[in-house]
Design a protein around this motif. Structure first.
Motif: not given
Length: 100
Positions: A1-21
């Motif tokens: 089975m296939f699943f589409m996942i949409l996972a929005p970031d919490r606000p102001d997470m760009l720096e953390r996103r880049l650090a943990h990418r």
């Protein structure tokens, strides 16, 4: 089975996103054939648009397995993804990539 996942970031997470990418990418690469397509959701269609979440097309046995994968994603563990992650069963039928 296939699943589409949409996972929005919490606000102001760009720096953390880049650090943990790197850990996030390594985690999904390690999932092998389960991951069909993935990429950042963007704030706009501008070439330099800021990422505001992630999207995935996953093959898994059931929704519980998909939710377990998301729960172990470094972006979830680090609090980058919000509480509004959507997991939707889908049936891919058309396009360049589709199941055999």
């Amino acid at each position: 089975m296939f699943f589409m996942i949409l996972a929005p970031d919490r606000p102001d997470m760009l720096e953390r996103r880049l650090a943990h990418r790197p850990a996030h990418v390594d985690y999904w690469v390690a999932q092998g054939d389960k991951l069909k397509v993935a990429g950042a959701m963007l704030e706009s269609d501008a070439p330099d648009a800021t990422p505001i979440g992630s999207s995935f097309l996953i093959e898994a046995e059931d929704e519980a397995a998909v939710r377990a994968l998301i729960a172990a994603d470094p972006f979830m563990i680090e609090g980058i993804f919000g509480d509004d992650v959507t997991v939707q069963p889908v049936r891919p039928a058309l396009g360049v990539w589709r199941p055999a």
